[in-house]
Write an enzyme that holds these catalytic residues in place. Sequence first.
Site, mmCIF file in Angstrom:
data_model
loop_
_atom_site.group_PDB
_atom_site.id
_atom_site.type_symbol
_atom_site.label_atom_id
_atom_site.label_comp_id
_atom_site.label_asym_id
_atom_site.label_seq_id
_atom_site.Cartn_x
_atom_site.Cartn_y
_atom_site.Cartn_z
ATOM 1 N N HIS A 509 0.783 -1.054 0.072
ATOM 2 C CA HIS A 509 0.020 -0.112 0.044
ATOM 3 C C HIS A 509 0.763 1.234 -0.037
ATOM 4 C CE1 HIS A 509 -3.583 2.103 1.228
ATOM 5 N NE2 HIS A 509 -2.808 3.361 1.633
ATOM 6 N N GLU A 510 1.890 1.249 0.882
ATOM 7 C CA GLU A 510 2.573 2.398 1.033
ATOM 8 C C GLU A 510 3.653 2.810 -0.035
ATOM 9 O OE1 GLU A 510 1.864 4.651 2.997
ATOM 10 O OE2 GLU A 510 0.429 3.516 4.512
ATOM 11 N N HIS A 513 1.827 4.541 -2.520
ATOM 12 C CA HIS A 513 2.149 6.247 -2.185
ATOM 13 C C HIS A 513 3.388 6.680 -2.882
ATOM 14 C CE1 HIS A 513 -1.800 6.685 -0.569
ATOM 15 N NE2 HIS A 513 -1.492 5.812 0.406
#
Length: 717
Positions: A509-510, A513
């Site tokens: 997920h990160e 980003h």
Amino acid sequence: MESERNSEKMSKQKRERNVLAFTGATALAVIAVNFAITAFKRRHKKKGSLDASIYLQGSIVRVNLSAAEILKLADKIVSKSKEVHDAVASVPLDKVTFMNVISPLAELEAQQFPLVQSCVFPKLVCTSDDVCKSSAEAERKIDAHMLSCSNREDVYRVVKAVAATGEWVSPEAKRYIQSLVRDFERSGLNLTISKREEVQRLRDQIDELSLQYVRNLNDDKTFLLFSEADLLGLPPEFLKSLDKAENGIFKVTLKSHHVAAVLELCKCAFEPLKVGRTRRLVAVAYGKRCGGINLSVLESLVELRHKFARLLGYSNYADYALDLRMAKSSSKVFEFLEEISASLTDLASRELLMLKDLKRKEEGELPFGIEDLLYYVRRVEELQFDLDFGAVKQYFPVNLVLSGIFKVFQDLFGLRFEEVLDAVVWHSDVRVFSVFDLSSNDLLGYFYLDIYKREGKYAHTCVVALQNGALSSTGARQIPVALLISQIQKDIVGHPSLLRFSEVVNFFHEFGHVVQQICNRASFARFSGLRVDPDFVEIPAQLLENWCYESFSLKLISGFHQDITTPIKDEICKSLKRRRYAFSALKLKQEILYCIFDQIIHSADNVDIVELFKHLHPKVMLGLPMLEGTNPASCFPRSAIGFESACYSRIWSEVFAADIFACKFRDGLLNQRVGMQFRNNVLAPGGSKEPIEILSDFLGREPSIQAFVDSRAECSL
């Protein structure tokens, strides 16, 4: 001489970089070993070696600042900002142009953002109390200055004058000017002085009440007393962590980690009259927290928010909050939530029936309550899935996971990562990587990895934008820089650092980003990287979580820690995927309940908050009543601060991410053609275009909820 020394350092850096662009399972093992070796080298650099470190080309982020340097830099930031704002404000209204008003403000944003972050991010990663205090003080000073800038009527007048000329250098420049005007007017600068003062007074009251609501919850010291028999099913290590009363009885607080453990793990007691008693007592007490005081605070808060929004020309607070988001209006949010809820009703009903049947078998003919939800979801999962998460963890050594994630992201998005071994960092554990376009070899940006546990460091996994991409007035591009923070236990000799599966998902997920920050090509820093529509910002990261549940990609990021060429087993992959959406319809119904409540109180006047929850609960939760004596509105901080009128946003991003994955990526997890389309058409524009336009262009149609609903049904038990 200084330039020659820098040139020599750059040459050395290029020679020593580790190119991470391999393919195949064997090469992946090589990458993992590379990760381990370079991490070891970094941690064992000789004392004083930081003196020979290099700064990153194109980055003006400053690291390793002392406490005094942080405060000095903050003063310089404020001084430079005031200088530029004064110069812009001095332009005569009949002489305004894009170049003498808008361009200086845009360049100021781009140049100052990395300097502001240089002052602010140390409090997340530094272990020095003095540095952390200076970082927090600098943030307060800069925030106060930014607030004063947002209230400068003289600057607003000249920006509005440029907007009135219709002088648009480009569609993105037009969007930028409109955003400047909008921000000034959301501060009330288009109002009379008396109304402007009222706006500020209301804003101050709202801020204080929001903090008071949260303080009340944080200050709550309520605890319940239970015997060991009452806590049957809770692990010994949890019981050891509890304080005890004088008579040896355990104290269970109403902090979330205590409550979640009890509601999820506490079994029924042996005595018939005590079946499920502990779970119910804890759930009721948790739902009654700050009942009287926070209910009053929330009622006042909502009333003030409506007044605030109406002064600014909106019909209610929801319309004010949603004006900056993809959803745009409360009617659209209601339509979205109700459509999702209705689509999941049949599946949620089957899930609830399964839980009720199991409770009947284990506890007899007692009614199923909301307090039973977590416990029986876990019980069914234990019965349905053959998953030992302790064993699963053995397949995720941290270096292998990171190298696997690197491979997926490089192959999918046409990127190449190289480690910069001698970059200036704030701790020997920190690693720095440059990111290049695979075909052109152009430098796209940098990211720092600060993932290992340290005392005093920020406790969660997150990504911080340190420098945003932007184009200067000369056409030079400022490159983006990101920082990924986590708290992973370091390798110990004989005990490799292993990740829980949930941590693997968090990393994917990160890293979504990180790529979102690096691959953005917006011309204005305001639209760059993570500075996009709040309803849009989580979509890329939510999308990339899907790779953690597909066997092909799971095997790329896993390997048994004693022999990393042995990937995770197919049966485990299938179980992880099925478990992902187990009882997801019922859980989503519960989340939708709170989202609808949040939307109603912020879009209507004089709502009886207690009665509203009593009405909504059985309607949304398939007949399950609210727990008697509880008042969820008094302990729902998302509606009080941070997500007011926007609690729906997490579901929103998950729905759109599911649509993108099903439509574009499911049948080609490493399809670089599609990945490049996503990079160039979704990540690159950032906030420079309307998000719904970006997604519709990429999908070839308007986004739909169907893939989201289908994915839940496919994995139903």
